[in-house]
Design a protein around this motif. Structure first.
Motif, PDB file in Angstrom:
ATOM      1  N   SER A 347     -24.829 -36.084  22.894  1.00 56.81           N
ATOM      2  CA  SER A 347     -25.834 -36.043  21.827  1.00 56.81           C
ATOM      3  C   SER A 347     -27.148 -35.439  22.310  1.00 56.81           C
ATOM      4  O   SER A 347     -28.061 -35.217  21.516  1.00 56.81           O
ATOM      5  CB  SER A 347     -26.104 -37.454  21.306  1.00 56.81           C
ATOM      6  N   GLY A 348     -27.233 -35.170  23.598  1.00 57.67           N
ATOM      7  CA  GLY A 348     -28.488 -34.720  24.196  1.00 57.67           C
ATOM      8  C   GLY A 348     -29.175 -35.815  24.976  1.00 57.67           C
ATOM      9  O   GLY A 348     -30.118 -35.554  25.737  1.00 57.67           O
ATOM     10  N   PHE A 349     -28.714 -37.052  24.803  1.00 62.76           N
ATOM     11  CA  PHE A 349     -29.220 -38.195  25.562  1.00 62.76           C
ATOM     12  C   PHE A 349     -28.023 -39.046  25.986  1.00 62.76           C
ATOM     13  O   PHE A 349     -26.954 -38.997  25.361  1.00 62.76           O
ATOM     14  CB  PHE A 349     -30.210 -39.023  24.733  1.00 62.76           C
ATOM     15  N   ASN A 350     -28.199 -39.832  27.030  1.00 62.44           N
ATOM     16  CA  ASN A 350     -27.100 -40.621  27.573  1.00 62.44           C
ATOM     17  C   ASN A 350     -26.890 -41.875  26.731  1.00 62.44           C
ATOM     18  O   ASN A 350     -27.786 -42.730  26.654  1.00 62.44           O
ATOM     19  CB  ASN A 350     -27.422 -41.002  29.027  1.00 62.44           C
ATOM     20  N   HIS A 351     -25.714 -41.982  26.114  1.00 61.39           N
ATOM     21  CA  HIS A 351     -25.458 -43.114  25.221  1.00 61.39           C
ATOM     22  C   HIS A 351     -24.043 -43.663  25.403  1.00 61.39           C
ATOM     23  O   HIS A 351     -23.184 -43.032  26.025  1.00 61.39           O
ATOM     24  CB  HIS A 351     -25.688 -42.717  23.768  1.00 61.39           C
ATOM     25  N   GLY A 368     -30.276 -42.393  19.785  1.00 61.20           N
ATOM     26  CA  GLY A 368     -31.730 -42.266  19.842  1.00 61.20           C
ATOM     27  C   GLY A 368     -32.156 -41.269  20.898  1.00 61.20           C
ATOM     28  O   GLY A 368     -31.347 -40.854  21.741  1.00 61.20           O
ATOM     29  N   ASN A 369     -33.417 -40.905  20.867  1.00 63.37           N
ATOM     30  CA  ASN A 369     -33.946 -39.938  21.827  1.00 63.37           C
ATOM     31  C   ASN A 369     -34.405 -40.633  23.103  1.00 63.37           C
ATOM     32  O   ASN A 369     -35.578 -40.578  23.492  1.00 63.37           O
ATOM     33  CB  ASN A 369     -35.095 -39.132  21.204  1.00 63.37           C
ATOM     34  N   TRP A 370     -33.485 -41.308  23.723  1.00 61.02           N
ATOM     35  CA  TRP A 370     -33.717 -42.020  24.981  1.00 61.02           C
ATOM     36  C   TRP A 370     -32.373 -42.210  25.677  1.00 61.02           C
ATOM     37  O   TRP A 370     -31.322 -42.057  25.070  1.00 61.02           O
ATOM     38  CB  TRP A 370     -34.397 -43.380  24.742  1.00 61.02           C
ATOM     39  N   ASP A 371     -32.426 -42.535  26.961  1.00 61.59           N
ATOM     40  CA  ASP A 371     -31.211 -42.640  27.770  1.00 61.59           C
ATOM     41  C   ASP A 371     -30.825 -44.081  28.055  1.00 61.59           C
ATOM     42  O   ASP A 371     -31.681 -44.900  28.426  1.00 61.59           O
ATOM     43  CB  ASP A 371     -31.410 -41.943  29.123  1.00 61.59           C
ATOM     44  N   VAL A 372     -29.546 -44.372  27.894  1.00 61.23           N
ATOM     45  CA  VAL A 372     -28.980 -45.595  28.480  1.00 61.23           C
ATOM     46  C   VAL A 372     -28.866 -45.353  29.974  1.00 61.23           C
ATOM     47  O   VAL A 372     -28.412 -44.297  30.414  1.00 61.23           O
ATOM     48  CB  VAL A 372     -27.594 -45.910  27.878  1.00 61.23           C
ATOM     49  N   ASP A 373     -29.284 -46.323  30.755  1.00 61.97           N
ATOM     50  CA  ASP A 373     -29.263 -46.169  32.208  1.00 61.97           C
ATOM     51  C   ASP A 373     -27.988 -46.747  32.809  1.00 61.97           C
ATOM     52  O   ASP A 373     -27.284 -46.088  33.564  1.00 61.97           O
ATOM     53  CB  ASP A 373     -30.488 -46.850  32.820  1.00 61.97           C
ATOM     54  N   GLN A 374     -27.690 -48.001  32.464  1.00 60.85           N
ATOM     55  CA  GLN A 374     -26.481 -48.654  32.953  1.00 60.85           C
ATOM     56  C   GLN A 374     -25.796 -49.395  31.820  1.00 60.85           C
ATOM     57  O   GLN A 374     -26.450 -50.029  30.989  1.00 60.85           O
ATOM     58  CB  GLN A 374     -26.804 -49.647  34.072  1.00 60.85           C
ATOM     59  N   PHE A 375     -24.461 -49.310  31.807  1.00 63.20           N
ATOM     60  CA  PHE A 375     -23.667 -50.055  30.838  1.00 63.20           C
ATOM     61  C   PHE A 375     -22.995 -51.196  31.586  1.00 63.20           C
ATOM     62  O   PHE A 375     -22.181 -50.972  32.476  1.00 63.20           O
ATOM     63  CB  PHE A 375     -22.634 -49.130  30.192  1.00 63.20           C
ATOM     64  N   VAL A 395     -40.219 -44.375  32.934  1.00 71.04           N
ATOM     65  CA  VAL A 395     -40.532 -44.980  34.229  1.00 71.04           C
ATOM     66  C   VAL A 395     -40.145 -46.459  34.273  1.00 71.04           C
ATOM     67  O   VAL A 395     -40.299 -47.094  35.317  1.00 71.04           O
ATOM     68  CB  VAL A 395     -42.030 -44.813  34.594  1.00 71.04           C
ATOM     69  N   ARG A 396     -39.649 -47.006  33.157  1.00 70.92           N
ATOM     70  CA  ARG A 396     -39.287 -48.422  33.122  1.00 70.92           C
ATOM     71  C   ARG A 396     -37.869 -48.599  32.602  1.00 70.92           C
ATOM     72  O   ARG A 396     -37.288 -47.701  32.015  1.00 70.92           O
ATOM     73  CB  ARG A 396     -40.278 -49.202  32.246  1.00 70.92           C
ATOM     74  N   ALA A 551     -33.700 -39.713  33.115  1.00 70.08           N
ATOM     75  CA  ALA A 551     -34.221 -40.645  32.111  1.00 70.08           C
ATOM     76  C   ALA A 551     -35.067 -39.981  31.035  1.00 70.08           C
ATOM     77  O   ALA A 551     -35.803 -40.653  30.319  1.00 70.08           O
ATOM     78  CB  ALA A 551     -35.016 -41.787  32.769  1.00 70.08           C
ATOM     79  N   ARG A 552     -34.950 -38.660  30.905  1.00 65.17           N
ATOM     80  CA  ARG A 552     -35.706 -37.965  29.861  1.00 65.17           C
ATOM     81  C   ARG A 552     -34.802 -37.031  29.040  1.00 65.17           C
ATOM     82  O   ARG A 552     -35.268 -36.050  28.466  1.00 65.17           O
ATOM     83  CB  ARG A 552     -36.865 -37.184  30.479  1.00 65.17           C
TER      84      ARG A 552
END
Length: 726
Positions: A347-351, A368-375, A395-396, A551-552
């Motif tokens: 989608s352009g972001f990690n989901h 959404g326009n944000w990344d999932v970091d860990q599942f 950064v968080r 993360a961006r």
């Protein structure tokens, strides 16, 4: 903040931890003594009952280590599982409890001793099995690799001399599974160097849930070229040789085999006629006798999930995905019934996505326009997924649950801003929560599935009090906008006695590699303290996350595709030029420091950025991607045969004539990851160009350059170099 610098985010200023701090930081305290070491929760494991956990405790009075069981809710100690007083090896020695694991039924424990690390993840060790009912202790009597209980606890699988075995705890017999293992030729049950390093794996076999099958890798690395290095310390240095496929060179031919315990026979899974591929994960599903194998083409932009039945080993592709750049392989594929969850950037972001493979149905779980970091996983009872995300700020990290069947939105599980991570218990009833921020060491708490804190396990009180008594600088986050309209996150540490009317030298700390981050609101440990040490000497330390970092979103991360180094160093140079316009910065005294990929960036800084950076320190740098391994390099660059200009244009070796400032290059001679060859070739190019340089070589040290007082020696050398030249 003046002088033409546009600051997009409001700067988050964090005051020093000790406004009245008196004690000065020393290199010895940072890099050699335990004074500033943080504490964790040793041996923490939640048991099958879901209501208790174990941890390793040390009884100083009796000089004993104990594995004790505690109540999650009350915190009361319920029992001592075992102490090392009862763990006496065959040679009469008492075991040191540093690593242990339970069998699935928790009736047995396995301990490892005499651990010998091979590469970054791999190791060999002797294993001991303690039976809680009989109080007996079995000792393997030899050093093996990757000892692992079978799910029913009746056997222990392991790898010995490149072959797979298992030990039957009931019959007391070893059973050999594979027979053709040979050093630097064929590996069974483990993985080769490049898989270990770049796919973050080491054990190459998996027990089936019913303990009736073992799936394992077979690597034929006979055509892979060898790399060698000398190990010093004897009259005639010993030479180590191993298979290391560099960019564009031959890989191992990899197969997946399934061994049937009952018939003592194996079949080979059909993974296709093309053997110039990667098989980066094998995983048993929740369906009996069904193995999932992930397949990736050499360009690493076509990813497939294949299913195999133990009876015939024939493949069925249940999911595939392509990408214009690359697809990251990770451990975030989770099976539940006849579906699996996975992460994707399509989608352009990690989901998170769900693939119901028996229905040929794929659906997005998060967006959404944000990344999932860990599942972290999926709870089939509550229908909740659990994950961490960079949704509020790159950064968080925050923790969330999300119900896949109700539209109530994401439920936040943490209450503090900073860096939040979790380790969930079986059944997702509780989790171990770890929180820190840039100036606070980790805090460990137990929480329930809704994020409510049950109790504190470790808050690093002693370290926090020590920090309060230490002279620390001020810390801030912000965003710089470059002249090319790129927004870059940064952190900055200023001296505690900062005076805006003075001029300060600046040191850039950089890593900058694909998907990485240095600008994080998390505890930076020794590096954070060393930056404060430099601040106490009158330096400003800054770190900037360039394009290519994580993360961006996908576009920001994959901007550097096919030309590693180009945009990254452009951003660092642009950020340095902005910083140079600040009234309290000495524009003629801006340096850059980095390690590994950061060493590569520092080397580009002193060459391509010679008009901006007057000083550079490069530790264990890649200096030409032609010298690095093929999985990592080709993922981002393709092969040198396809993209020679991309390799050469951004190699600092080809820009040494531009060096005008002071350059320190550092390497360990036993670096199996970024070979010492990189530094040798860089030095040779500088000599041929009649360029002055400084160097520091660490005999027999690997990529981490550690052990004993080595880190202290290294950072004393770097600190002195900066003091003399920046």
């Amino acid at each position: 903040m003046g002088s033409g610098v546009k600051w997009i985010l409001a700067v988050l200023a964090i005051l020093p931890l000790g406004a009245l701090a008196q004690e000065e930081l020393t290199l010895e305290d940072i890099w050699h003594s335990p004074k500033y070491s943080s504490e964790g929760v040793r041996g923490f494991q939640v048991l099958n009952d879901g209501e208790s956990y174990v941890q390793i405790d040390y009884d100083k009075e009796r000089n004993l280590q104990e594995i004790n069981r505690y109540s999650i809710r009350e915190g009361a100690r319920l029992e001592t599982i075992v102490s090392n007083a009862a763990l006496i090896a065959g040679n009469g020695e008492q075991l040191n409890i540093t690593y242990f694991k339970f069998s699935k039924d928790e009736k047995k424990l396995m301990f490892l001793t005499d651990i010998q690390f091979i590469y970054r993840h791999s190791y060999s060790a002797e294993f001991h099995v303690y039976d809680r009912e009989t109080k007996s202790l079995y000792h393997s009597g030899k050093s093996v690799r990757y000892a692992e209980f079978s799910p029913d606890g009746s056997k222990v699988g392991y790898v010995f001399e490149n072959n797979v075995y298992y030990y039957d705890l009931q019959s007391g017999k070893d059973v050999q599974v594979s027979f053709d293992g040979k050093e630097n030729a064929v590996i069974n049950g483990a993985v080769d160097w490049v898989y270990e390093e770049e796919f973050s794996m080491s054990r190459g076999y998996e027990w089936a849930p019913g303990s009736d099958y073992i799936a394992y890798y077979r690597f034929d690395e006979s055509k892979v070229k060898e790399f060698s290095m000398d190990m010093y310390g004897t009259l005639y240095p010993a030479q180590e040789r191993w298979k290391y496929p560099k960019a564009g060179e031959d890989n191992s031919v990899v197969k997946v085999k399934i061994f049937t315990v009952k018939s003592n026979s194996s079949i080979t899974c059909n993974t296709g006629e093309n053997t110039d591929i990667y098989l980066p994960r094998i995983q048993w599903t929740e369906e009996p006798g069904i193995l999932a194998v992930q397949r990736l083409n050499r360009h690493q932009n076509h990813w497939e999930v294949l299913m195999y039945h133990v009876k015939d080993g024939q493949p069925k592709v249940v999911y595939e995905e392509t990408n214009k750049a690359w697809i990251d392989v990770n451990d975030e594929l989770h099976f539940s019934g006849t579906s699996f969850f996975f992460l994707s950037e399509k989608s352009g972001f990690n989901h998170i996505y769900r693939c119901e493979y028996t229905k040929n149905k794929v659906s997005a779980v998060t967006s959404g326009n944000w990344d999932v970091d860990q599942f972290y996983g999926y709870d089939p009872e509550t229908k909740n997924v659990y994950f961490s995300a960079a949704n509020e700020s790159a950064v968080r990290r925050n923790l969330y649950s999300l119900n896949t069947e109700k539209s109530r939105g994401m439920q936040k599980l943490n209450d503090k801003a900073g860096w939040n991570s979790a380790s969930f218990t079986k059944g997702f009833r509780y989790f171990l929560h770890t929180w820190s921020n840039a100036t606070t060491p980790p805090v460990y708490t137990l929480r329930d599935a809704k994020g409510a804190e049950i109790r504190m396990l470790q808050d690093n009180f002693v370290l926090r009090e020590t920090l309060k008594e230490t002279k620390l600088g001020s810390f801030e986050f912000g965003t710089i906008t470059t002249d090319s309209a790129v927004n870059l996150n940064y952190f900055m540490i200023k001296p505690a006695d900062f005076d805006a009317s003075k001029k300060y030298p600046v040191l850039f700390y950089v890593y900058g590699g694909p998907g990485s981050q240095t600008v994080k609101d998390s505890w930076g440990s020794s590096y954070y303290l060393w930056f404060n040490y430099l601040a106490s000497k009158g330096y400003i330390v800054i770190s900037v996350d360039n394009r290519g970092t994580g993360a961006r979103g996908e576009a920001f991360k994959k901007k550097t595709y096919l030309q590693l180094g180009k945009y990254e160093i452009e951003d660092q140079i642009a950020a340095a030029k902005k910083i140079a316009t600040l009234p309290y910065v000495d524009a003629g005294r801006i340096g850059i420091f980095g390690w590994s990929y950061g060493g590569y960036m520092a080397s580009l800084g002193i060459t391509k950025g010679a008009d901006v950076f007057s000083c550079a320190v490069a530790v264990a740098p890649v200096t030409n991607w032609r010298y690095y391994d093929n999985i990592y390099t080709e993922r981002y660059m393709r092969t040198p045969q396809e993209n020679g200009d991309g390799y050469d244009t951004n190699s600092p070796i080809n820009h040494v004539s531009k060096i005008k400032g002071d350059y320190l290059i550092v390497h360990g001679t036993a670096d199996d990851n970024v070979h010492f060859q990189n530094t040798v070739e860089m030095i040779d190019a500088m000599i041929r160009a009649n360029v002055r340089y400084d160097s520091e070589i660490y005999p027999n040290k690997n990529h981490g350059i550690g052990g004993g007082v080595t880190r202290l020696h290294l950072f004393r050398r770097i600190s002195t170099f900066l003091t003399d030249n920046l």
